[in-house]
Enzyme design. Structure first.
Site, PDB file in Angstrom:
ATOM      1  N   MET A   2      -9.206   3.514   2.509  1.00  0.00           N
ATOM      2  CA  MET A   2      -8.236   4.617   2.526  1.00  0.00           C
ATOM      3  C   MET A   2      -7.163   4.433   3.601  1.00  0.00           C
ATOM      4  O   MET A   2      -6.602   5.389   4.109  1.00  0.00           O
ATOM      5  CB  MET A   2      -8.965   5.962   2.713  1.00  0.00           C
ATOM      6  CG  MET A   2      -9.657   6.426   1.447  1.00  0.00           C
ATOM      7  SD  MET A   2      -8.471   6.800   0.124  1.00  0.00           S
ATOM      8  CE  MET A   2      -8.883   5.540  -1.069  1.00  0.00           C
ATOM      9  N   VAL A  22      -3.276   3.059   4.391  1.00  0.00           N
ATOM     10  CA  VAL A  22      -2.118   3.592   3.661  1.00  0.00           C
ATOM     11  C   VAL A  22      -1.939   2.994   2.254  1.00  0.00           C
ATOM     12  O   VAL A  22      -1.671   3.729   1.298  1.00  0.00           O
ATOM     13  CB  VAL A  22      -0.830   3.508   4.516  1.00  0.00           C
ATOM     14  CG1 VAL A  22      -0.495   2.072   4.842  1.00  0.00           C
ATOM     15  CG2 VAL A  22       0.326   4.199   3.840  1.00  0.00           C
ATOM     16  N   ARG A  76     -15.096   3.241   4.504  1.00  0.00           N
ATOM     17  CA  ARG A  76     -16.265   2.965   5.332  1.00  0.00           C
ATOM     18  C   ARG A  76     -16.483   4.076   6.365  1.00  0.00           C
ATOM     19  O   ARG A  76     -17.574   4.563   6.523  1.00  0.00           O
ATOM     20  CB  ARG A  76     -16.123   1.598   6.006  1.00  0.00           C
ATOM     21  CG  ARG A  76     -17.442   1.069   6.519  1.00  0.00           C
ATOM     22  CD  ARG A  76     -17.308  -0.355   6.981  1.00  0.00           C
ATOM     23  NE  ARG A  76     -16.116  -0.482   7.835  1.00  0.00           N
ATOM     24  CZ  ARG A  76     -15.876  -1.501   8.640  1.00  0.00           C
ATOM     25  NH1 ARG A  76     -16.722  -2.501   8.691  1.00  0.00           N
ATOM     26  NH2 ARG A  76     -14.788  -1.536   9.362  1.00  0.00           N
ATOM     27  N   LYS A 131      -8.311  -4.779   4.166  1.00  0.00           N
ATOM     28  CA  LYS A 131      -7.616  -5.933   4.715  1.00  0.00           C
ATOM     29  C   LYS A 131      -8.305  -7.205   4.233  1.00  0.00           C
ATOM     30  O   LYS A 131      -9.528  -7.327   4.298  1.00  0.00           O
ATOM     31  CB  LYS A 131      -7.663  -5.862   6.252  1.00  0.00           C
ATOM     32  CG  LYS A 131      -6.703  -6.775   6.926  1.00  0.00           C
ATOM     33  CD  LYS A 131      -6.538  -6.378   8.394  1.00  0.00           C
ATOM     34  CE  LYS A 131      -5.966  -7.530   9.166  1.00  0.00           C
ATOM     35  NZ  LYS A 131      -6.983  -8.378   9.833  1.00  0.00           N
ATOM     36  N   SER A 169       2.257  -5.831  -5.295  1.00  0.00           N
ATOM     37  CA  SER A 169       3.437  -5.924  -4.439  1.00  0.00           C
ATOM     38  C   SER A 169       4.262  -4.653  -4.487  1.00  0.00           C
ATOM     39  O   SER A 169       4.319  -3.975  -5.505  1.00  0.00           O
ATOM     40  CB  SER A 169       4.322  -7.095  -4.847  1.00  0.00           C
ATOM     41  OG  SER A 169       5.490  -7.097  -4.034  1.00  0.00           O
ATOM     42  N   GLY A 185       4.757  -2.882  -1.206  1.00  0.00           N
ATOM     43  CA  GLY A 185       4.550  -2.171   0.053  1.00  0.00           C
ATOM     44  C   GLY A 185       3.989  -0.778  -0.192  1.00  0.00           C
ATOM     45  O   GLY A 185       3.476  -0.477  -1.281  1.00  0.00           O
ATOM     46  N   LYS A 209       0.757 -13.952  -6.897  1.00  0.00           N
ATOM     47  CA  LYS A 209       1.200 -13.066  -5.802  1.00  0.00           C
ATOM     48  C   LYS A 209       1.568 -13.891  -4.570  1.00  0.00           C
ATOM     49  O   LYS A 209       2.534 -13.597  -3.865  1.00  0.00           O
ATOM     50  CB  LYS A 209       0.108 -12.043  -5.464  1.00  0.00           C
ATOM     51  CG  LYS A 209       0.414 -11.167  -4.229  1.00  0.00           C
ATOM     52  CD  LYS A 209       1.711 -10.385  -4.402  1.00  0.00           C
ATOM     53  CE  LYS A 209       1.985  -9.297  -3.381  1.00  0.00           C
ATOM     54  NZ  LYS A 209       1.866  -9.535  -1.998  1.00  0.00           N
ATOM     55  N   HIS A 215       4.917 -15.252  -5.138  1.00  0.00           N
ATOM     56  CA  HIS A 215       5.855 -14.133  -4.944  1.00  0.00           C
ATOM     57  C   HIS A 215       6.200 -14.017  -3.456  1.00  0.00           C
ATOM     58  O   HIS A 215       7.355 -13.893  -3.074  1.00  0.00           O
ATOM     59  CB  HIS A 215       5.234 -12.830  -5.465  1.00  0.00           C
ATOM     60  CG  HIS A 215       5.938 -11.592  -4.993  1.00  0.00           C
ATOM     61  ND1 HIS A 215       5.770 -11.086  -3.716  1.00  0.00           N
ATOM     62  CD2 HIS A 215       6.834 -10.774  -5.594  1.00  0.00           C
ATOM     63  CE1 HIS A 215       6.534 -10.014  -3.567  1.00  0.00           C
ATOM     64  NE2 HIS A 215       7.189  -9.799  -4.698  1.00  0.00           N
ATOM     65  N   ASN A 216       5.171 -14.039  -2.628  1.00  0.00           N
ATOM     66  CA  ASN A 216       5.421 -13.884  -1.190  1.00  0.00           C
ATOM     67  C   ASN A 216       6.178 -15.072  -0.612  1.00  0.00           C
ATOM     68  O   ASN A 216       7.036 -14.902   0.256  1.00  0.00           O
ATOM     69  CB  ASN A 216       4.097 -13.675  -0.441  1.00  0.00           C
ATOM     70  CG  ASN A 216       3.603 -12.245  -0.564  1.00  0.00           C
ATOM     71  OD1 ASN A 216       3.835 -11.592  -1.580  1.00  0.00           O
ATOM     72  ND2 ASN A 216       2.926 -11.756   0.447  1.00  0.00           N
ATOM     73  N   GLU A 229       9.596 -14.534  -1.456  1.00  0.00           N
ATOM     74  CA  GLU A 229      10.046 -13.423  -0.579  1.00  0.00           C
ATOM     75  C   GLU A 229      10.480 -13.977   0.786  1.00  0.00           C
ATOM     76  O   GLU A 229      11.545 -13.624   1.301  1.00  0.00           O
ATOM     77  CB  GLU A 229       8.884 -12.437  -0.440  1.00  0.00           C
ATOM     78  CG  GLU A 229       9.040 -11.321   0.576  1.00  0.00           C
ATOM     79  CD  GLU A 229       7.741 -10.491   0.685  1.00  0.00           C
ATOM     80  OE1 GLU A 229       7.239 -10.007  -0.336  1.00  0.00           O
ATOM     81  OE2 GLU A 229       7.220 -10.336   1.818  1.00  0.00           O
ATOM     82  N   TYR A 230       9.672 -14.867   1.350  1.00  0.00           N
ATOM     83  CA  TYR A 230      10.018 -15.473   2.651  1.00  0.00           C
ATOM     84  C   TYR A 230      11.360 -16.209   2.544  1.00  0.00           C
ATOM     85  O   TYR A 230      12.211 -16.105   3.419  1.00  0.00           O
ATOM     86  CB  TYR A 230       8.953 -16.486   3.077  1.00  0.00           C
ATOM     87  CG  TYR A 230       7.768 -15.942   3.848  1.00  0.00           C
ATOM     88  CD1 TYR A 230       6.959 -14.934   3.336  1.00  0.00           C
ATOM     89  CD2 TYR A 230       7.429 -16.474   5.092  1.00  0.00           C
ATOM     90  CE1 TYR A 230       5.856 -14.483   4.039  1.00  0.00           C
ATOM     91  CE2 TYR A 230       6.329 -16.021   5.811  1.00  0.00           C
ATOM     92  CZ  TYR A 230       5.540 -15.028   5.281  1.00  0.00           C
ATOM     93  OH  TYR A 230       4.444 -14.576   5.970  1.00  0.00           O
ATOM     94  N   ARG A 234      10.444 -18.899  10.856  1.00  0.00           N
ATOM     95  CA  ARG A 234       9.715 -17.825  11.549  1.00  0.00           C
ATOM     96  C   ARG A 234       8.904 -18.422  12.701  1.00  0.00           C
ATOM     97  O   ARG A 234       8.857 -17.847  13.792  1.00  0.00           O
ATOM     98  CB  ARG A 234       8.776 -17.087  10.590  1.00  0.00           C
ATOM     99  CG  ARG A 234       9.496 -16.233   9.575  1.00  0.00           C
ATOM    100  CD  ARG A 234       8.506 -15.263   8.924  1.00  0.00           C
ATOM    101  NE  ARG A 234       9.052 -14.657   7.721  1.00  0.00           N
ATOM    102  CZ  ARG A 234       8.438 -13.701   7.031  1.00  0.00           C
ATOM    103  NH1 ARG A 234       7.254 -13.254   7.409  1.00  0.00           N
ATOM    104  NH2 ARG A 234       8.989 -13.189   5.940  1.00  0.00           N
TER     105      ARG A 234
END
Ligand code: 6PG
Length: 479
Positions: free
Chosen positions: A10, A12, A34, A75, A128, A130, A182, A185-186, A189-190, A287
Site C-alpha cells: 500500500m 503510493v 505488511r 519494491k 508505467s 508513475g 518494460k 521502455h525505461n 525513457e532514459y 547520469r
C-alpha cells in the site's frame, strides 16, 4: 462479498492502483500491506473505494473470489520473493499472482518457472506512468500464460490508459516478456530524457535564452512531431521558479542524476544480446558521469572552451536542435526495438512490435504521438530489420540530418557535451556505411591472435602468416 482482485503493498503505487481498480465498474478490491497501519490509513482516506482490507495474508486470500488474482506492488527485489512465497502457500492451482513492480525480467523468468510448478499462474507485468498513471490509467505490459491473460486481461483493460479508443495493455508474451518490454521502455525513457536535456543545454548556452524562454520553445515543439509527455513536462520544469531564491528551479537543483537501475539493465542485456543501443547507453553513462563529483572537480580545470558561446542565428539554431532531437529520438527507439526483437528471439517470445508501440501511446512516461508511426512501420513490414529504415523514418532522418550534423559539430566546437546526440549520429553513419573499419579490426585480431577473417571475394576463413612469410592460408579452425 468477495473481491475479484487484490493488491498487496500500500505504498503510493499500490494504493493508487487499488483505487484505480476500485473506481471501475465490476471490481471489488481486496488490499493488504505488511504493516497494517498503512492499510488502515488507506481505508480511512478512501472510504468510497469499498476496499476489503485484511491484516493477515490468510484473510486477504480468503477475501478473494476464484480464480484468485492478486497484484503485488512492493519494491522490486527480496520483498517480492517473500510475498510470492506467502501467496503460493495459500493460493490454489489456477489462481494468479501478478508482480506489478519493476522486476528484472530474468527474475521474472525464474519466478514464473517456480510458481508454475505449483499450478498457480505467475504474471510479471510492467506498469508505467508513475503515481498518476497508476491512479488514472497506466500503460501495462503483462507477460505470463495465455490462461492467466484470459482472467487478467479484462481487469487490466478496465484500468489501463486509453489511446485513440484502445486500452494501453496487451499480452506481451510468456514469462518474462512483459518485464523485458518494460525494461526497454525505461531504457528508451532514459535516452529520450537525456536527448531533451542536451537540447535544452545547447539552446541555453548557444543563445543565452532563459529557462522560461526555453520552456516556451518546448511548449511550441509539443504541438508538432515531437509531441510527447516528456517534452510537455520539460516545459513545466523549466518554467518553475524556486520559492526560496527566486531563481529558475533548474538552476538550484543539484546536477547529479539518480537512477534506480532499469536503464543499466537495458544496456547490460543489450551487451549480452550483442545489440548496439548506444543512445540508451550514453544516457545511462551521462547520469553516471554527472554523479561523480570528485572526478568532475578534479577535471574542472582541464583545457577546453568554457561558458557560453553565441550562435549567429538563434532561431535557425533552435530549429537545428529540434531536428537533431527528432533524428536522435528515432535512433533511440530504433535501437530499443532492435533489442526487443533480439530478446524475443533469444527467449522465445512472440512479441508484436506494432502492438508494443500502440500500448506506449498512452499512460506511460514515453507516451507520444510518434508511436503511431512505429506501429504503422511494423504493420507495413512486420519483418522490418531496423526501424530507422522504414520509409517514414528514413524521410524524417534525411530531412533532419543536415541540422543534426551542424548541432553535433557546434557542440564539439563549443565544448558542450552532447553524448546522446553525437552517438546517435555516429550510429546512423555506421549503419549506413558501405564499408566499416571493422575490416582493419579483423586484420589486427588475426595479427596478434590468429583469430582469422573472411574475405569479400571468396567463401571460407583465412589467416595470414604474420610472423612467417605473410602468405595467406585457409584456416579450418576459427577462434
Ligand atoms: C515509469 C517509470 C518508472 C520509474 C523508473 C525510472 O515507467 O513509470 O519508468 O518505472 O520512474 O523507476 O526511474 P529512475 O530514473 O530512478 O531509474
Amino acid at each position: 462479498t468477495k473481491a475479484n482482485i487484490g493488491v498487496i503493498g500500500m505504498a503510493v503505487m499500490g494504493s493508487n492502483l487499488a483505487r484505480n481498480l476500485a473506481s471501475r465498474e465490476g471490481n471489488t478490491v481486496a488490499i493488504y500491506n505488511r504493516s497494517p497501519e498503512k492499510t488502515r490509513t488507506v481505508v480511512q482516506e478512501f472510504p468510497d473505494a469499498g476496499f476489503i482490507a485484511s491484516e493477515s495474508i490468510e484473510d486477504f486470500v480468503d477475501s478473494l473470489s476464484k480464480p484468485r488474482t492478486a497484484i503485488i506492488m512492493v519494491k522490486a527485489g527480496k520483498g517480492t520473493d517473500a510475498v510470492i512465497e506467502q501467496l503460493t502457500e495459500h493460493f490454489e492451482p489456477g489462481d494468479i499472482i501478478v508482480d506489478g513492480g519493476n522486476a528484472l525480467f530474468t527474475d521474472t523468468i525464474r519466478r514464473e518457472k517456480a510458481v508454475r510448478e505449483t499450478g498457480i499462474n505467475f504474471v510479471g507485468a510492467g506498469i508505467s506512468g508513475g503515481e498518476e498513471g497508476a491512479l488514472k490509467g497506466p500503460s501495462i505490459m503483462p507477460g505470463g500464460s495465455a490462461e492467466a491473460w484470459e482472467t487478467l486481461g479484462p481487469i487490466l483493460k478496465s484500468i489501463a490508459a486509453v489511446a485513440e479508443g484502445e486500452p494501453c495493455v496487451t499480452h506481451v508474451g510468456t514469462d518474462g516478456a512483459g518485464h523485458f518490454v518494460k525494461m526497454i521502455h525505461n531504457g528508451i525513457e532514459y535516452a529520450d530524457m537525456q536527448l531533451i536535456a542536451e537540447a535544452y543545454d545547447l539552446i541555453r548556452r548557444g543563445t543565452g535564452k532563459t529557462p522560461a524562454e526555453i520552456a516556451d520553445i518546448f511548449a511550441e515543439w509539443n504541438t508538432g512531431e515531437l509531441e510527447s509527455y516528456l517534452i510537455e513536462i520539460t516545459a513545466e520544469v523549466l518554467r518553475q521558479v524556486d520559492a526560496k531564491t527566486g531563481k529558475p528551479l533548474v538552476d538550484v537543483i543539484l546536477d547529479q542524476a539518480g537512477a534506480k537501475g532499469t536503464g543499466a539493465w537495458t544496456v547490460q542485456t543489450a551487451l549480452d544480446l550483442g545489440i548496439p543501443v548506444s543512445g540508451i547507453a550514453e544516457a545511462v553513462f551521462a547520469r553516471s558521469l554527472s554523479s561523480k563529483p570528485k572526478q568532475r572537480e578534479a577535471a574542472s580545470d582541464l583545457p577546453g572552451p568554457t561558458g557560453t558561446w553565441s550562435v549567429d542565428d538563434a532561431d535557425a539554431f533552435v530549429e537545428d536542435v529540434r531536428q537533431a532531437l527528432y533524428a536522435s529520438k528515432i535512433i533511440a527507439y530504433s535501437q530499443g526495438f532492435d533489442e526487443i526483437v533480439a530478446g524475443a528471439e533469444e527467449y522465445g517470445w512472440d512479441i508484436k512490435k506494432g502492438e508494443i508501440a500502440k500500448i506506449w501511446r498512452g499512460g506511460c512516461i514515453i507516451r507520444a504521438q510518434f508511436l503511431n508511426r512505429i506501429t504503422e512501420a511494423y504493420e507495413q513490414d512486420p519483418g522490418l530489420v531496423a526501424l530507422v529504415t522504414a520509409p517514414y523514418f528514413t524521410d524524417a532522418v534525411s530531412h533532419a540530418q543536415d541540422s543534426w550534423r551542424r548541432v553535433v559539430v557546434a557542440a564539439a566546437q563549443a565544448g558542450i557535451p552532447a553524448p546522446a546526440f553525437s552517438s546517435s549520429l555516429s550510429y546512423y553513419d555506421g549503419l549506413r556505411a558501405d564499408r566499416l573499419p571493422a575490416a582493419l579490426v579483423q586484420g589486427q585480431r588475426d595479427f596478434f591472435g590468429a583469430h582469422t577473417y573472411k574475405r569479400t571475394d571468396t567463401d571460407g576463413t583465412f589467416h595470414t602468416l604474420w610472423s612467417g612469410d605473410r602468405t595467406e592460408v585457409e584456416a579450418t579452425d576459427t577462434h
